[in-house]
Design a protein around this motif. Structure first.
Motif, short mmCIF file in Angstrom:
data_model
loop_
_atom_site.label_atom_id
_atom_site.label_comp_id
_atom_site.label_asym_id
_atom_site.label_seq_id
_atom_site.Cartn_x
_atom_site.Cartn_y
_atom_site.Cartn_z
N GLY A 185 0.80 -1.22 0.00
CA GLY A 185 0.00 0.00 0.00
C GLY A 185 0.83 1.27 0.00
O GLY A 185 0.37 2.33 -0.44
N GLU A 186 2.06 1.15 0.48
CA GLU A 186 2.98 2.30 0.48
C GLU A 186 3.85 2.33 -0.78
O GLU A 186 4.78 3.14 -0.89
N GLY A 187 3.57 1.44 -1.71
CA GLY A 187 4.32 1.42 -2.97
C GLY A 187 5.61 0.65 -2.90
O GLY A 187 6.45 0.78 -3.80
N ILE A 188 5.79 -0.17 -1.85
CA ILE A 188 7.02 -0.93 -1.70
C ILE A 188 6.71 -2.41 -1.85
O ILE A 188 6.09 -3.03 -0.97
N PRO A 189 7.13 -3.03 -2.95
CA PRO A 189 6.86 -4.45 -3.14
C PRO A 189 7.77 -5.30 -2.26
O PRO A 189 8.96 -5.01 -2.10
N THR A 190 7.23 -6.35 -1.68
CA THR A 190 8.01 -7.26 -0.85
C THR A 190 8.54 -8.39 -1.72
O THR A 190 7.76 -9.12 -2.35
N TYR A 191 9.85 -8.53 -1.75
CA TYR A 191 10.46 -9.66 -2.47
C TYR A 191 10.44 -10.91 -1.62
O TYR A 191 10.14 -12.01 -2.09
#
Length: 498
Positions: A214-220
């Motif tokens: 939601g904050e624009g940070i994709p989790t790898y």
């Protein structure tokens, strides 16, 4: 027709000749006279020619043996690192941008390290201003009060700044402790998870992935628990038996798959080399279907312990996710150790990453959590940020930067480097530690890049330092090049067809 064939053949020959040349070198020397500096051999590139007598060291590249992909190097963005970076951004916005570019710009040939693997704590660590989780409301098993904004302001703006510079960056998230109310002692500092909250903890981790998205940070990747065999009453930690981590992992895998995050990797263990034959192996036995692999820290054991895991689970991924520098240690001795054990060594034992601990601290290893007993002797950040708005990079930066250059994609959207076979012979075979990599291309017609990272540690340290450059031959597909490696770390590459 004949003339066209002749021209085509001539052009193909030109490409072959041009490819068999070493034209780019990055170097850091033991005496700091050269610090992560790019140059091209003069007066002309170094050619691969018909083999002759081998050098004092003979580096043999075996590109028929292709191993794991290496996804990059980096560090943890702790709350302390965020605080210092935010302060720098306010005090010296130009300096902040210069630092961030120097750290994270992964553009081919850019004068920067291209760090691409960032570990992000979920909640407080020993490098936070205070202890907190994302849901500190006791008994909130539905997690209605889960709040990602419990993290210090600026965490996501720094992450977004990183991503704006390096869109290939990977983010690996992990808690140092579950919320205190889920634990046996009612505190985040030490103790263990109450097993009745296994599913609640899995949901907590899912919500973390959703909140980052939601904050624009994709989790790898996500890990269940940092250092699950460590319980310390002075900072957030949690003793988590294998069975508990396995059950959380199984529940989390289902949740991620069912909520649009099937591509997020679950990485287990996240602790020291010393127990590689036990905890991570048992974790795979109990919940191998949930975990993509495991990660290691450097503080106990030796890098060769990784083989205790990889020999039993060769298809599982391995990451090196934490190691810290110590204040006051010797610059060159540190670089030797880092290259041998992490940035060449751990990769040679199957790791797909090599990370340090704090991305940034001040010159005193601060700020840290009040009262913590971690980091005996003081932890050193990859970057030192001073209260006057200046910054500098430490030996951890130079070590990682040299390794990073060898594996970054050559093309926009292209593949990452893969480790390939390499061995060292000759009378000075002991003097060089070498990692070798192949980086493919977007277009099949383009030549692949072949890189080597070489540590020359023939520094004569036992005789009050008498550094000796090593004349080495490099053997590749029946051809041979020669280069004199100064004491230090050298990264060089050439191009060849697949």
């Amino acid at each position: 027709m004949m003339r066209s064939l002749q021209i085509f053949g001539f052009l193909a020959l030109l490409q072959l000749v041009a490819s068999q040349q070493i034209g780019d070198i990055w170097q850091t020397t033991w005496d700091r006279n050269i610090l992560f500096t790019h140059f091209q051999p003069t007066p002309e590139p170094i050619n691969f020619v018909t083999p002759g007598i081998i050098g004092s060291a003979d580096i043999v590249i075996d590109d028929s043996s292709v191993y794991q992909t290496v996804y990059g190097f980096g560090a943890s963005l702790t709350d302390s690192s965020v605080e210092l970076l935010n302060n720098l951004k306010v005090q010296n916005p130009v300096g902040y941008q210069q630092l961030m570019d120097y750290l994270f710009n992964a553009t081919d040939s850019a004068n920067s390290a291209g760090f691409s693997y960032i570990r992000v704590p979920l909640g407080a660590t020993d490098f936070s201003a205070n202890t907190y989780s994302y849901d500190d409301i006791s008994g909130d098993t539905s997690l209605n009060d889960f709040n990602i904004n419990a993290a210090p302001s600026g965490v996501f703006s720094v992450l977004q700044d990183i991503l704006s510079i390096n869109h290939m960056a990977r983010f690996h998230i992990v808690p140092w402790s579950p919320p205190g109310w889920m634990k046996s002692g009612g505190t985040m500092d030490g103790g263990s998870l109450n097993t009745k909250y296994i599913n609640t903890m899995a949901n907590y981790l899912l919500k973390s992935v959703q909140a980052f998205s939601g904050e624009g940070i994709p989790t790898y990747a996500i890990s269940i628990q940092n250092e699950p065999e460590n319980s310390d009453s002075t900072y957030p930690t949690c003793d988590m038996p294998v069975a508990t981590e396995a059950q959380i992992g199984l529940a989390l895998r289902t949740l991620l798959n069912n909520h649009g995050f099937a591509g997020v990797k679950i990485i287990g263990y996240d602790h020291n080399w010393v127990d590689a034959a036990n905890y991570p192996v048992q974790l795979m036995q109990q919940a191998g279907s949930a975990f993509d692999g495991v990660s290691f820290h450097c503080y106990q054991g030796s890098v060769s312990d990784q083989a205790s895991f990889t020999s039993q689970y060769p298809s599982k991924e391995v990451y090196l996710t934490e190691c810290s520098g110590t204040l006051g240690s010797d610059w060159w001795s540190d670089i030797k150790w880092y290259m041998e054990n992490i940035f060449i060594g751990s990769i040679s034992y199957g790791s797909s990453s090599g990370l340090m601990w704090n991305l940034a601290l001040d010159g005193n290893g601060q700020p840290s959590l009040p009262g913590t007993d971690s980091c005996g002797g003081g932890c050193r950040g990859v970057v030192q940020i001073n209260n006057n708005g200046t910054w500098s990079v430490n030996q951890e930066f130079y070590s990682m930067a040299q390794a990073s250059k060898a594996i970054l994609p050559r093309d926009v959207g292209g593949p990452w480097g893969q480790r390939i076979g390499v061995s060292v012979g000759g009378s000075l075979d002991w003097a060089l530690v070498v990692g070798a990599y192949k980086t493919g291309r977007v277009l099949s017609s383009d030549l692949n890049r072949y890189s080597i990272v070489v540590l020359n540690w023939d520094d004569g340290v036992s005789t009050s330092r008498n550094p000796q450059p090593v004349k080495a031959t490099i053997e590749f597909r029946g051809m041979q090049a020669t280069y004199i490696f100064p004491v230090g770390v050298t990264t060089l590459w050439w191009y060849a067809a697949n």
